[in-house]
Motif scaffolding. Structure first.
Motif, PDB file in Angstrom:
ATOM      1  N   UNK A 245      29.820  61.389  62.655  1.00 60.84           N
ATOM      2  CA  UNK A 245      29.299  61.661  61.302  1.00 60.84           C
ATOM      3  C   UNK A 245      30.274  62.494  60.481  1.00 60.84           C
ATOM      4  N   UNK A 246      30.949  63.430  61.130  1.00 60.15           N
ATOM      5  CA  UNK A 246      31.944  64.262  60.437  1.00 60.15           C
ATOM      6  C   UNK A 246      31.377  64.893  59.175  1.00 60.15           C
ATOM      7  N   UNK A 247      30.174  65.439  59.292  1.00 58.61           N
ATOM      8  CA  UNK A 247      29.560  66.112  58.158  1.00 58.61           C
ATOM      9  C   UNK A 247      28.734  65.222  57.249  1.00 58.61           C
ATOM     10  N   UNK A 248      28.695  63.932  57.504  1.00 57.37           N
ATOM     11  CA  UNK A 248      27.930  63.018  56.653  1.00 57.37           C
ATOM     12  C   UNK A 248      26.520  62.828  57.197  1.00 57.37           C
ATOM     13  N   UNK A 249      25.630  62.317  56.361  1.00 57.56           N
ATOM     14  CA  UNK A 249      24.251  62.034  56.768  1.00 57.56           C
ATOM     15  C   UNK A 249      23.883  60.582  56.496  1.00 57.56           C
ATOM     16  N   UNK A 250      24.861  59.776  56.133  1.00 61.23           N
ATOM     17  CA  UNK A 250      24.633  58.371  55.805  1.00 61.23           C
ATOM     18  C   UNK A 250      24.667  57.510  57.069  1.00 61.23           C
ATOM     19  N   UNK A 251      24.363  56.247  56.920  1.00 62.18           N
ATOM     20  CA  UNK A 251      24.297  55.349  58.074  1.00 62.18           C
ATOM     21  C   UNK A 251      25.645  55.229  58.783  1.00 62.18           C
ATOM     22  N   UNK A 252      26.712  55.253  58.011  1.00 60.23           N
ATOM     23  CA  UNK A 252      28.073  55.227  58.540  1.00 60.23           C
ATOM     24  C   UNK A 252      28.804  56.462  58.009  1.00 60.23           C
ATOM     25  N   UNK A 253      29.916  56.797  58.591  1.00 62.33           N
ATOM     26  CA  UNK A 253      30.644  57.987  58.147  1.00 62.33           C
ATOM     27  C   UNK A 253      31.251  57.822  56.758  1.00 62.33           C
ATOM     28  N   UNK A 254      31.276  56.598  56.252  1.00 62.00           N
ATOM     29  CA  UNK A 254      31.830  56.330  54.919  1.00 62.00           C
ATOM     30  C   UNK A 254      30.746  56.039  53.890  1.00 62.00           C
ATOM     31  N   UNK A 255      29.480  56.023  54.296  1.00 59.20           N
ATOM     32  CA  UNK A 255      28.397  55.735  53.366  1.00 59.20           C
ATOM     33  C   UNK A 255      27.350  54.834  53.986  1.00 59.20           C
ATOM     34  N   UNK A 256      26.534  54.232  53.141  1.00 60.34           N
ATOM     35  CA  UNK A 256      25.439  53.392  53.624  1.00 60.34           C
ATOM     36  C   UNK A 256      25.697  51.900  53.501  1.00 60.34           C
ATOM     37  N   UNK A 257      26.776  51.522  52.844  1.00 57.42           N
ATOM     38  CA  UNK A 257      27.004  50.107  52.546  1.00 57.42           C
ATOM     39  C   UNK A 257      27.853  49.442  53.629  1.00 57.42           C
ATOM     40  N   UNK A 258      27.251  48.561  54.454  1.00 60.24           N
ATOM     41  CA  UNK A 258      28.023  47.885  55.503  1.00 60.24           C
ATOM     42  C   UNK A 258      29.106  46.968  54.958  1.00 60.24           C
ATOM     43  N   UNK A 259      29.076  46.683  53.672  1.00 60.71           N
ATOM     44  CA  UNK A 259      30.126  45.849  53.075  1.00 60.71           C
ATOM     45  C   UNK A 259      31.483  46.538  53.140  1.00 60.71           C
ATOM     46  N   UNK A 260      31.501  47.853  53.331  1.00 60.53           N
ATOM     47  CA  UNK A 260      32.750  48.595  53.428  1.00 60.53           C
ATOM     48  C   UNK A 260      33.307  48.654  54.848  1.00 60.53           C
ATOM     49  N   UNK A 261      32.591  48.068  55.795  1.00 57.71           N
ATOM     50  CA  UNK A 261      33.010  48.159  57.200  1.00 57.71           C
ATOM     51  C   UNK A 261      34.404  47.600  57.459  1.00 57.71           C
ATOM     52  N   UNK A 262      34.788  46.584  56.716  1.00 59.15           N
ATOM     53  CA  UNK A 262      36.102  45.980  56.962  1.00 59.15           C
ATOM     54  C   UNK A 262      37.234  46.988  56.858  1.00 59.15           C
ATOM     55  N   UNK A 263      37.049  48.023  56.068  1.00 56.72           N
ATOM     56  CA  UNK A 263      38.091  49.034  55.916  1.00 56.72           C
ATOM     57  C   UNK A 263      38.134  50.008  57.091  1.00 56.72           C
ATOM     58  N   UNK A 264      37.037  50.118  57.835  1.00 59.61           N
ATOM     59  CA  UNK A 264      36.912  51.162  58.846  1.00 59.61           C
ATOM     60  C   UNK A 264      36.726  50.660  60.272  1.00 59.61           C
ATOM     61  N   UNK A 265      36.392  49.402  60.442  1.00 62.72           N
ATOM     62  CA  UNK A 265      35.962  48.979  61.780  1.00 62.72           C
ATOM     63  C   UNK A 265      36.298  47.527  62.087  1.00 62.72           C
ATOM     64  N   UNK A 266      36.477  47.273  63.388  1.00 60.72           N
ATOM     65  CA  UNK A 266      36.541  45.920  63.921  1.00 60.72           C
ATOM     66  C   UNK A 266      35.160  45.588  64.477  1.00 60.72           C
ATOM     67  N   UNK A 267      34.586  44.506  63.977  1.00 59.48           N
ATOM     68  CA  UNK A 267      33.243  44.113  64.406  1.00 59.48           C
ATOM     69  C   UNK A 267      33.160  42.595  64.366  1.00 59.48           C
ATOM     70  N   UNK A 268      31.994  42.047  64.591  1.00 59.36           N
ATOM     71  CA  UNK A 268      31.883  40.613  64.823  1.00 59.36           C
ATOM     72  C   UNK A 268      32.404  39.779  63.652  1.00 59.36           C
TER      73      UNK A 268
END
Length: 389
Positions: free
Chosen positions: A212-235
């Motif tokens: 979380x690194x101090x965050x309270x959102x669903x992801x450490x970068x926010x709540x929008x999974x559309x941003x996952x491509x910038x932060x994660x490798x996933x399906x």
């Protein structure tokens, strides 16, 4: 999770051979106390001296800084980042999309300062232990062993794998995968001996706090999974394979791949109702000690997963099915053949535990399959005796 089906085979039953750094002895598998093996190993580990590394030295949280940890006799090193102590709310709110019941109720917990690996443990690091490459490299390059090396040489190592454990997905710079919880913990013991600094798996609370690194959102970068491509490798972007560590954006505390790439072992036993217990003193540096083989906690989601499983609060429980395609008889204490999505990273607490506390943490939940497993001591040329089929 994506499962790669592997051919079955029949291997020879083995007896357990055990040594400590102070002596050598052998017993039949039926006579082995599974708790005895790691206890003796941990007792050896705590006698080591830290390899000089000024950047790794700190007495207070204010003195903590990032540092590189080289592994003696090799050109391998990894980076550790300081994680400040503090309080946070573990779990997810009831209205978070994709939330599961085991993510609540939310509780405030307190975490002491620690360092955490900037990236997941790679094959470059793990194979030094698992395939005894540290010994091989030191001998090949005529590098003298130090006292820590000599103790590490007496540590049990994984048996030889029956197949390429990368499953053709890549090795140099890629995350190590498919090790059991026991194997990951044994790596931490080996690493602690080699460096003279205490390393272990993160607790589940430490892991989520760092993610979380101090965050309270669903992801450490926010709540929008559309941003996952910038932060994660996933399906949706992994192309059915894991990827080199550290290639996506880090979280606010500089940690890479906390979402996706490979799911990461935590020290804790998994309990779906665990958070109900996190009140009062139990909410300070919480840890649920391991008492059985399964399930253990794994966090972060993987290259095989949908976005919802990469959320900061998402929990995964290990299962015996992760060894379903293991052809060995008995099934290996070291490998999860069906968990090509599973890896780990290491932590190091600012306040180093006492010798007895180290042993207690290292000995949590010993895999009783070790009773029937072949244990190798390749660096010191230990003989191995085999029973007839």
């Amino acid at each position: 999770m994506l499962v790669i089906r592997l051919p079955r085979a029949s291997l020879i039953m083995s007896w357990l051979l055990f040594t400590s750094w102070v002596g050598i002895f052998s017993v039949s598998a039926a006579e082995v106390d599974p708790q005895a093996v790691p206890k003796a190993i941990a007792a050896a580990a705590i006698t080591t001296q830290p390899v000089p590394n000024p950047a790794a030295e700190a007495r207070t949280a204010a003195q903590m800084q990032p540092y590189d940890e080289p592994i003696h006799g090799t050109d391998v090193k990894f980076k550790m980042l300081p994680i400040p102590g503090g309080k946070f709310t573990i779990g997810s709110p009831e209205n978070e999309p994709g939330r599961k019941a085991d993510e609540g109720p939310q509780q405030e917990v307190t975490i002491a300062p620690f360092w955490m690996g900037k990236c997941e443990v790679t094959w470059d690091e793990y194979e030094l232990f698992a395939y005894s490459m540290d010994c091989t490299l030191q001998k090949a390059n005529n590098i003298a062993s130090n006292p820590n090396d000599q103790q590490a040489d007496a540590l049990a190592r994984p048996t030889n794998p029956y197949t390429d454990m990368t499953f053709g997905m890549g090795k140099r710079g890629y995350p190590a995968i498919s090790m059991t919880h026991y194997a990951a913990r044994m790596y931490c013991i080996w690493l602690s001996i080699k460096t003279g600094r205490y390393y272990r798996l993160p607790t589940e609370a430490e892991w989520e706090y760092a993610c979380r690194a101090g965050t309270t959102t669903a992801y450490s970068f926010g709540d929008d999974p559309a941003e996952l491509d910038d932060y994660a490798w996933y399906v949706d972007n992994s192309e059915e394979t894991y990827h080199k560590v550290g290639k996506k954006k880090p979280n606010p505390w500089g940690l890479h791949d906390m979402h996706g790439n490979v799911s990461e072992w935590c020290l804790d036993q998994y309990d779906a109702d665990r958070y109900r217990q996190l009140t009062g003193p139990a909410a300070i540096n919480p840890l649920l000690p391991t008492t059985k083989l399964y399930p253990h906690v794994s966090r972060g989601g993987a290259w095989t997963d949908d976005p919802v499983l990469l959320r900061s609060a998402a929990r995964l429980a290990s299962h015996p099915d992760w060894k379903d395609q293991d052809p060995q008889i008995p099934r290996s204490v070291w490998y999860h053949t069906d968990a090509q999505f599973s890896g780990f990273r290491v932590v190091r607490p600012l306040t180093e535990p006492t010798a007895e506390e180290k042993k207690a943490l290292w000995n949590l939940g010993i895999d009783v399959e070790a009773v029937n497993a072949k244990v190798q001591y390749p660096c010191i040329g230990m003989p191995q005796k085999e029973e007839e089929e």
